[in-house]
Design a protein around this motif. Structure first.
Motif, mmCIF file in Angstrom:
data_model
loop_
_atom_site.group_PDB
_atom_site.id
_atom_site.type_symbol
_atom_site.label_atom_id
_atom_site.label_comp_id
_atom_site.label_asym_id
_atom_site.label_seq_id
_atom_site.Cartn_x
_atom_site.Cartn_y
_atom_site.Cartn_z
ATOM 1 N N PHE A 91 0.827 -1.175 -0.124
ATOM 2 C CA PHE A 91 -0.013 0.032 0.132
ATOM 3 C C PHE A 91 0.930 1.193 -0.055
ATOM 4 O O PHE A 91 2.008 1.178 0.085
ATOM 5 C CB PHE A 91 -0.896 -0.151 1.211
ATOM 6 C CG PHE A 91 -1.711 -1.136 1.341
ATOM 7 C CD1 PHE A 91 -2.799 -1.363 0.558
ATOM 8 C CD2 PHE A 91 -1.419 -2.423 1.939
ATOM 9 C CE1 PHE A 91 -3.460 -2.580 0.269
ATOM 10 C CE2 PHE A 91 -2.312 -3.400 2.203
ATOM 11 C CZ PHE A 91 -3.317 -3.676 1.260
ATOM 12 N N PHE A 108 5.335 -12.884 9.480
ATOM 13 C CA PHE A 108 4.143 -12.872 10.010
ATOM 14 C C PHE A 108 3.003 -13.503 8.750
ATOM 15 O O PHE A 108 2.262 -14.287 9.088
ATOM 16 C CB PHE A 108 3.354 -11.454 10.205
ATOM 17 C CG PHE A 108 2.013 -11.259 10.364
ATOM 18 C CD1 PHE A 108 1.654 -11.406 11.913
ATOM 19 C CD2 PHE A 108 0.964 -10.839 9.618
ATOM 20 C CE1 PHE A 108 0.423 -11.391 12.042
ATOM 21 C CE2 PHE A 108 -0.380 -10.570 9.888
ATOM 22 C CZ PHE A 108 -0.662 -10.902 11.303
ATOM 23 N N PHE B 295 -6.948 1.965 10.477
ATOM 24 C CA PHE B 295 -6.108 1.490 9.442
ATOM 25 C C PHE B 295 -5.206 0.080 9.392
ATOM 26 O O PHE B 295 -5.188 -0.429 8.594
ATOM 27 C CB PHE B 295 -5.154 2.889 9.136
ATOM 28 C CG PHE B 295 -4.138 2.676 7.954
ATOM 29 C CD1 PHE B 295 -5.031 3.106 6.688
ATOM 30 C CD2 PHE B 295 -3.251 2.121 7.843
ATOM 31 C CE1 PHE B 295 -4.195 3.372 5.603
ATOM 32 C CE2 PHE B 295 -2.543 1.866 6.541
ATOM 33 C CZ PHE B 295 -2.909 2.542 5.393
ATOM 34 N N GLU B 296 -4.682 0.199 10.642
ATOM 35 C CA GLU B 296 -3.908 -1.224 10.820
ATOM 36 C C GLU B 296 -4.711 -2.775 10.777
ATOM 37 O O GLU B 296 -4.215 -3.278 10.011
ATOM 38 C CB GLU B 296 -3.196 -1.149 12.042
ATOM 39 C CG GLU B 296 -2.295 -2.291 12.587
ATOM 40 C CD GLU B 296 -1.987 -2.090 13.913
ATOM 41 O OE1 GLU B 296 -1.873 -1.061 14.564
ATOM 42 O OE2 GLU B 296 -1.755 -3.199 14.482
ATOM 43 N N VAL B 299 -5.447 -3.145 7.181
ATOM 44 C CA VAL B 299 -4.218 -3.440 6.304
ATOM 45 C C VAL B 299 -4.164 -5.190 6.555
ATOM 46 O O VAL B 299 -3.756 -5.928 5.860
ATOM 47 C CB VAL B 299 -2.949 -2.987 6.657
ATOM 48 C CG1 VAL B 299 -1.593 -3.657 6.347
ATOM 49 C CG2 VAL B 299 -2.959 -1.297 6.222
ATOM 50 N N MET B 300 -4.357 -5.455 7.713
ATOM 51 C CA MET B 300 -4.221 -6.828 8.417
ATOM 52 C C MET B 300 -5.060 -7.622 7.788
ATOM 53 O O MET B 300 -4.874 -8.845 7.232
ATOM 54 C CB MET B 300 -4.298 -7.038 9.825
ATOM 55 C CG MET B 300 -3.011 -6.387 10.576
ATOM 56 S SD MET B 300 -3.123 -6.696 12.347
ATOM 57 C CE MET B 300 -2.472 -8.353 12.450
ATOM 58 N N MET B 404 -8.978 1.662 5.325
ATOM 59 C CA MET B 404 -7.544 1.963 4.916
ATOM 60 C C MET B 404 -7.605 3.383 4.396
ATOM 61 O O MET B 404 -6.672 4.325 4.016
ATOM 62 C CB MET B 404 -7.050 1.221 3.913
ATOM 63 C CG MET B 404 -6.356 0.094 4.493
ATOM 64 S SD MET B 404 -5.244 -1.295 3.761
ATOM 65 C CE MET B 404 -6.379 -1.941 2.691
#
Lengths: 234, 406
Positions: A91, A108, B295-296, B299-300, B404
């Protein structure tokens, strides 16, 4: 051989009851090993197209097939699993999990796939070496520059050996030198490892080095240009 | 291991946020534990004042005596029975008693009184009548022909030490019970009900009066650990057989149980309000955390992290924070509970006098029962974990693209 087939994809957002056509009947085939840039002015639908190809956003109409699998016929959990195994993502920024080190961020993905610890460590180190960050193994994202973070993000995207990597404006927050470095690395991986890259950008420096440039205007494919070795700037 | 690592590091990534959440949990545990400790301390006092000083922790009676308290439902008690009861490891002592009602009369007036036959030596350990003597002296032997009269009753009958009290009633199996006894002492009870009604007789003297030779109406049993009543009752019942009824104080004094339950109910309302206040405080920090990391999370999910895995990570994160907060809350609560156990909250003035009139101590001694800490800790832990369902629900609904874009 086409690994991605986008057919008549339309995406309509209803903003305050006013329908906005982000994509309007887009069809596109992506071959294995391509290094494709999706370009166009702001609001042309670049990010929406990448999100739809990546299964992050559902089209209003049309289909997306990856290796002959219609991704939007899958359940949500299957689609998440599909992304984990088949698609790499990079991103614009803040890609990485802040509490994990560079190595752990890459591992991960592999751990999510249930790979053994030894393999996770080995592959993470291999990828960090590949992106030239073997000396930043134990650094957390906050200790890395923007360019280094994007390199780790590319390494993470490659961790599961995906069918292709989607990168949404990967150089948007980088300075010229970091942009050049990242592009060199992505091109090298594309050439040497045959990794398929599809990225959106409006950065002319990136466009100039793409091998295929798809231009979107008002949610439609305006031009689709294959570049020969001659007109690619190195 | 990965989830543990992620959860642990996420806690310390925003120290201030985590510490605020922990502080909320600490305050919740501290306030609820101290409040419960005060309440339970009060109940312990109430039980001690009633049960520990008269009723006993449990009683052994004739099976029909509880429903029909007459001398005809008394029981013979011998040393083998007492030995059997005393052999139970939890039993501290057995005190025989015979009680019935009789008409008590002075020179001019008479009144129905509760005549209690006691073992003068054994009773010292329970209702301590020797310490309640306000005038005269205590019994010297179990067959002494003497009577102790409660102060209120003595006033009503206009009798005092040296006078004669006449008792007239019905004895065992319809025998007439009549006797005249010299008053050797006046006893003062805190509870008005007892102070206006009780007459003590030495055991054998009472048995002679009621023609209930060798019989008692109850064997009062004191336990080493009063909290073991519910366990000891069935054990003793099994040991003694159906010939006897073994009754715990909860059965003997149901009004005390009801009073405690009613008070506990109102205390629970206060605790619920407290839990709600603290719960909203914790919810605030959880909302902050969720918004901050939208946001995190996006992304995950985008890179292929299953929502279940993220849920496990978030639950662990909240669990660690709550566990640390709960642990710290328990550690902070303990000294407060002990301080007010050694230095009880004292009532003063008229309130103190009114409480003393009822034979109770005019202070609140906090309970130090560790069960309170664990109970309150567990409740707060569960509340926090329930609140942490919010980020889970949020995460399950989260659309990566929207997150996001945030």
């Amino acid at each position: 051989m086409s690994i991605i087939q986008v057919r008549d994809v339309t995406k309509v957002y209803n903003k305050e009851q006013v329908p906005v056509h982000a994509l309007n009947g887009v069809s596109l085939d992506i071959e294995e090993g391509e290094f494709t840039a999706i370009v166009g002015p702001s609001g042309s639908g670049k990010t929406t197209l990448l999100n739809i190809i990546g299964g992050l956003d559902e089209p209003t109409e049309g289909t997306v097939e990856i290796h002959d699998t219609k991704i939007f016929s899958m359940s949500e959990s299957k689609l998440i699993d599909f992304r984990l195994h088949h698609i790499g993502f990079v991103f614009q920024a803040y890609n990485l999990i802040p509490v994990l080190t560079a190595k752990e961020n890459i591992a991960f993905i592999l751990q999510m796939q249930g790979r053994p610890q030894k393999e996770c460590t080995h592959r993470s180190m291999e990828l960090l070496k590949m992106v030239g960050l073997e000396d930043k193994v134990d650094k957390r994202p906050s200790e890395l520059s923007g360019g280094q973070q994007q390199r780790v993000a590319v390494a993470r995207a490659l961790a599961s050996k995906p069918d292709f990597v989607l990168a949404d404006e990967p150089t948007a927050n980088l300075d010229s030198a970091s942009t050049a470095n990242l592009l060199d690395m992505m091109l090298r991986l594309n050439e040497e490892e045959s990794i398929t890259f599809i990225f959106s950008t409006h950065d002319q420096r990136v466009v100039e080095r793409a091998r295929r440039v798809v231009t979107l205007v008002d949610g439609k494919v305006d031009t689709d240009e294959e570049r020969t070795e001659k007109n690619i700037e190195h | 291991m990965l989830y543990l690592k992620l959860a642990w590091r996420n806690i310390w990534r925003n120290k201030r946020r985590s510490l605020i959440t922990m502080a909320s949990v600490v305050m919740a545990v501290l306030l609820s534990s101290v409040m419960s400790s005060m309440q339970e301390g009060q109940y312990d006092q109430m039980i001690d004042n009633t049960v520990g000083s008269f009723t006993g922790h449990l009683q052994i009676q004739h099976p029909d005596y509880f429903d029909e308290s007459t001398l005809d439902n008394s029981l013979e008690i011998d040393s083998s029975l007492i030995q059997k009861v005393e052999a139970h490891p939890e039993v501290q002592g057995v005190i025989p008693r015979i009680d019935s009602y009789a008409l008590a009369a002075g020179d001019d007036r008479s009144k129905a009184a509760m005549v209690v036959g006691i073992d003068p030596e054994a009773e010292k350990a329970l209702s301590t009548p020797d310490q309640k003597i306000s005038n005269g002296k205590y019994f010297e032997s179990a067959d002494e022909r003497a009577v102790l009269v409660a102060e209120g009753l003595a006033d009503f009958l206009s009798v005092s030490v040296g006078d004669t009290l006449v008792l007239l009633g019905q004895g065992f199996r319809g025998m007439s019970a009549a006797g005249a006894y010299p008053i050797t002492g006046i006893v003062k009870f805190g509870l008005p009900d007892m102070n206006n009604n009780v007459v003590y007789l030495p055991m054998q003297t009472a048995q002679d009066l009621y023609a209930a030779y060798g019989r008692v109406t109850a064997a009062v049993v004191m336990l080493e650990n009063p909290e073991q009543v519910q366990q000891v009752v069935p054990e003793l019942q099994k040991e003694l057989g159906e010939e006897y009824a073994v009754l715990g104080w909860q059965t003997l004094v149901p009004e005390l149980v009801q009073a405690i339950e009613a008070d506990r109910g109102s205390g629970m309302i206060l605790l619920l309000i407290l839990y709600m206040i603290v719960g909203f405080g914790i919810l605030g920090t959880v909302l902050m955390m969720t918004a901050e990391r939208k946001f995190e999370f996006g992304v995950m999910v985008a890179i292929g992290t299953a929502r279940l895995r993220m849920s496990i990570m978030l639950i662990l994160e909240m669990f660690f924070i709550t566990l640390m907060g709960t642990g710290a809350g328990m550690v902070f609560s303990l000294p407060v509970m002990y301080y007010f156990n050694f230095n009880p909250l004292e009532f003063t003035g008229e309130t103190a006098m009114a409480i003393e009139e009822y034979g109770m101590e005019p202070f609140i001694r906090f309970s130090t029962d560790p069960g309170i800490l664990f109970e309150q800790g567990l409740i707060v832990l569960v509340i926090t974990l329930v609140i942490s369902l919010y980020p889970l629900v949020h995460m399950y609904k989260l659309k990566p693209v929207e997150a996001m874009r945030h």
